[in-house]
Write a protein that holds these residues in place. Structure first.
Motif, PDB file in Angstrom:
ATOM      1  N   PRO A 236       0.830  -1.207   0.000  1.00 33.13           N
ATOM      2  CA  PRO A 236       0.000   0.000   0.000  1.00 33.13           C
ATOM      3  C   PRO A 236       0.861   1.252   0.000  1.00 33.13           C
ATOM      4  CG  PRO A 236       0.044  -0.993   2.187  1.00 33.13           C
ATOM      5  CD  PRO A 236       0.753  -1.946   1.275  1.00 33.13           C
ATOM      6  N   ASP A 237       0.373   2.311  -0.640  1.00 27.12           N
ATOM      7  CA  ASP A 237       1.134   3.557  -0.644  1.00 27.12           C
ATOM      8  C   ASP A 237       0.882   4.329   0.650  1.00 27.12           C
ATOM      9  OD1 ASP A 237      -1.323   4.945  -0.915  1.00 27.12           O
ATOM     10  OD2 ASP A 237      -1.140   5.004  -3.094  1.00 27.12           O
ATOM     11  N   ALA A 238       1.552   5.457   0.799  1.00 23.90           N
ATOM     12  CA  ALA A 238       1.479   6.218   2.049  1.00 23.90           C
ATOM     13  C   ALA A 238       0.056   6.673   2.361  1.00 23.90           C
ATOM     14  CB  ALA A 238       2.415   7.423   1.970  1.00 23.90           C
ATOM     15  N   ALA A 239      -0.689   7.070   1.323  1.00 28.06           N
ATOM     16  CA  ALA A 239      -2.061   7.533   1.544  1.00 28.06           C
ATOM     17  C   ALA A 239      -2.958   6.391   2.029  1.00 28.06           C
ATOM     18  CB  ALA A 239      -2.615   8.140   0.258  1.00 28.06           C
ATOM     19  N   GLU A 240      -2.786   5.199   1.451  1.00 31.94           N
ATOM     20  CA  GLU A 240      -3.585   4.054   1.873  1.00 31.94           C
ATOM     21  C   GLU A 240      -3.277   3.670   3.318  1.00 31.94           C
ATOM     22  OE1 GLU A 240      -4.330   1.155  -1.834  1.00 31.94           O
ATOM     23  OE2 GLU A 240      -2.218   1.656  -1.538  1.00 31.94           O
ATOM     24  N   ALA A 244      -5.836   3.754   6.555  1.00 31.94           N
ATOM     25  CA  ALA A 244      -6.073   2.565   7.374  1.00 31.94           C
ATOM     26  C   ALA A 244      -5.773   2.838   8.846  1.00 31.94           C
ATOM     27  CB  ALA A 244      -5.220   1.407   6.868  1.00 31.94           C
ATOM     28  N   GLN A 245      -4.718   3.581   9.102  1.00 35.88           N
ATOM     29  CA  GLN A 245      -4.381   3.919  10.491  1.00 35.88           C
ATOM     30  C   GLN A 245      -5.462   4.794  11.113  1.00 35.88           C
ATOM     31  OE1 GLN A 245      -0.568   5.614   9.668  1.00 35.88           O
ATOM     32  NE2 GLN A 245       0.520   3.650   9.810  1.00 35.88           N
ATOM     33  N   ARG A 246      -6.005   5.721  10.329  1.00 32.92           N
ATOM     34  CA  ARG A 246      -7.072   6.583  10.838  1.00 32.92           C
ATOM     35  C   ARG A 246      -8.339   5.780  11.123  1.00 32.92           C
ATOM     36  NH1 ARG A 246      -8.687  10.126   7.042  1.00 32.92           N
ATOM     37  NH2 ARG A 246      -9.745  11.412   8.604  1.00 32.92           N
ATOM     38  N   VAL A 247      -8.637   4.809  10.265  1.00 27.15           N
ATOM     39  CA  VAL A 247      -9.800   3.955  10.499  1.00 27.15           C
ATOM     40  C   VAL A 247      -9.654   3.207  11.817  1.00 27.15           C
ATOM     41  CG1 VAL A 247     -11.028   1.885   9.707  1.00 27.15           C
ATOM     42  CG2 VAL A 247     -10.437   3.691   8.081  1.00 27.15           C
ATOM     43  N   MET A 248      -8.476   2.631  12.043  1.00 25.60           N
ATOM     44  CA  MET A 248      -8.284   1.849  13.255  1.00 25.60           C
ATOM     45  C   MET A 248      -8.297   2.729  14.501  1.00 25.60           C
ATOM     46  SD  MET A 248      -8.396  -1.007  11.880  1.00 25.60           S
ATOM     47  CE  MET A 248      -8.275  -1.912  13.428  1.00 25.60           C
ATOM     48  N   ALA A 249      -7.754   3.948  14.384  1.00 25.43           N
ATOM     49  CA  ALA A 249      -7.792   4.878  15.514  1.00 25.43           C
ATOM     50  C   ALA A 249      -9.221   5.303  15.812  1.00 25.43           C
ATOM     51  CB  ALA A 249      -6.917   6.094  15.216  1.00 25.43           C
ATOM     52  N   GLY A 281       1.217  -3.661   4.512  1.00 26.81           N
ATOM     53  CA  GLY A 281       2.284  -2.684   4.705  1.00 26.81           C
ATOM     54  C   GLY A 281       3.423  -3.186   5.563  1.00 26.81           C
ATOM     55  N   ARG A 282       3.316  -4.424   6.073  1.00 24.71           N
ATOM     56  CA  ARG A 282       4.380  -5.005   6.893  1.00 24.71           C
ATOM     57  C   ARG A 282       5.072  -6.098   6.097  1.00 24.71           C
ATOM     58  NH1 ARG A 282       0.199  -4.517  10.819  1.00 24.71           N
ATOM     59  NH2 ARG A 282      -0.384  -6.707  10.546  1.00 24.71           N
TER      60      ARG A 282
END
Length: 292
Positions: A236-240, A244-249, A281-282
């Motif tokens: 995934p690119d930086a925007a994706e 995803a991080q915002r969704v989980m937060a 992303g990992r």
């Protein structure tokens, strides 16, 4: 990371001929998530026995983490070399080999023979390369020890009598079948076939982008130069990642359930997509020069 996790998350699978042990270290250092030491198509018939001996000699020199990134592609069931390949696998299965790629997989019995040789801790990647393999795809996906399905796009074209253009549009139904069989069996996303042009970066990028759009999670590579482009295509690119991080937060802040983010409803399917994006992303293995 366990070998099972490496296989589940791997994006790039790089082939190296079993009779070229001088290339093994280079393949492992290429950035490929998984290296496939090939006893099948990459080795001529007259060289099969010597290739097994060379692989046997080299295997003891691999570290534990390296063995956890290694697959061996054996010769297909019904060939004169299959039984001797299985004898070699009995040793490797006890010494940390991550898995076996089973070419031209068509029946459960094909996989049972290999599983019996390598033992229960070694994964299997059936390679669907024929019309009969496509017919049996759901059974193959559900077989014990199967970690992912892989597509042999070039062999499939030959077996089916297809004459595909570069975009391989004729193979879209076959790729969809691999994806759906993987989902039904709760397997990670399947691995797409090769791009033959080792220096054709434009075609490789187009092929990898098509694979990702079509739900595949990785791709077979036949040259180290293809690895970085394949890894990039499936990451995934930086925007994706930021989304995803915002969704989980936001999920944590909402305490679960349905919530809104950026004016849109977020429910369980969107959360699963965010989790999948973060997992992609990992990288399953560190890049060359990085510490695990």
């Amino acid at each position: 990371m366990s070998a099972r996790s490496v296989l589940a998350l791997a994006r790039s699978f790089l082939f190296v001929p079993a009779n070229r042990p001088d290339r093994f270290a280079k393949a492992l250092a290429s950035g490929a998530d998984v290296v496939i030491i090939d006893l099948e198509d990459a080795v001529a018939a007259d060289d099969k026995a010597a290739a097994r001996d060379q692989l046997a000699d080299a295997f003891g020199g691999f570290s534990g983490p390296e063995r956890g990134r290694l697959l061996v592609r054996i010769n297909a069931s019904g060939t004169p070399w299959f039984e001797d390949d299985l004898k070699l696998l009995r040793l490797f299965g006890q010494q940390g080999l991550a898995g076996v790629m089973v070419p031209k997989a068509e029946t459960i019995s094909d996989l049972q023979c290999v599983a019996g040789a390598v033992g229960p801790d070694c994964g299997l990647l059936p390679q669907v390369e024929s019309v009969l393999g496509l017919d049996g795809i759901n059974a193959l996906a559900l077989a014990p020890q199967v970690q992912r399905l892989a597509f042999g796009n070039l062999d499939f074209q030959a077996d089916a009598g297809l004459a595909c253009d570069a975009d391989e549009a004729e193979l879209m139904p076959v790729r969809l079948a691999l994806l759906l069989a993987s989902r039904r069996a709760a397997l990670p996303a399947p691995v797409d076939g090769v791009t033959p042009g080792t220096q054709d970066s434009v075609q490789l990028q187009a092929d990898a982008a098509r694979s990702r759009r079509g739900g595949f999670g990785g791709k077979l590579c036949i040259h180290p130069a293809q690895v970085a482009l394949v890894n990039a295509a499936f990451a995934p690119d930086a925007a994706e990642l930021a989304w995803a991080q915002r969704v989980m937060a936001a999920l944590a802040a909402a305490g679960g359930g349905v919530f809104r983010l950026d004016g849109r409803m977020v429910d369980a399917p969107v959360v699963r997509l965010a989790q999948h994006t973060l997992a992609r992303g990992r990288p399953p293995t560190p890049a060359p020069g990085e510490q695990p």
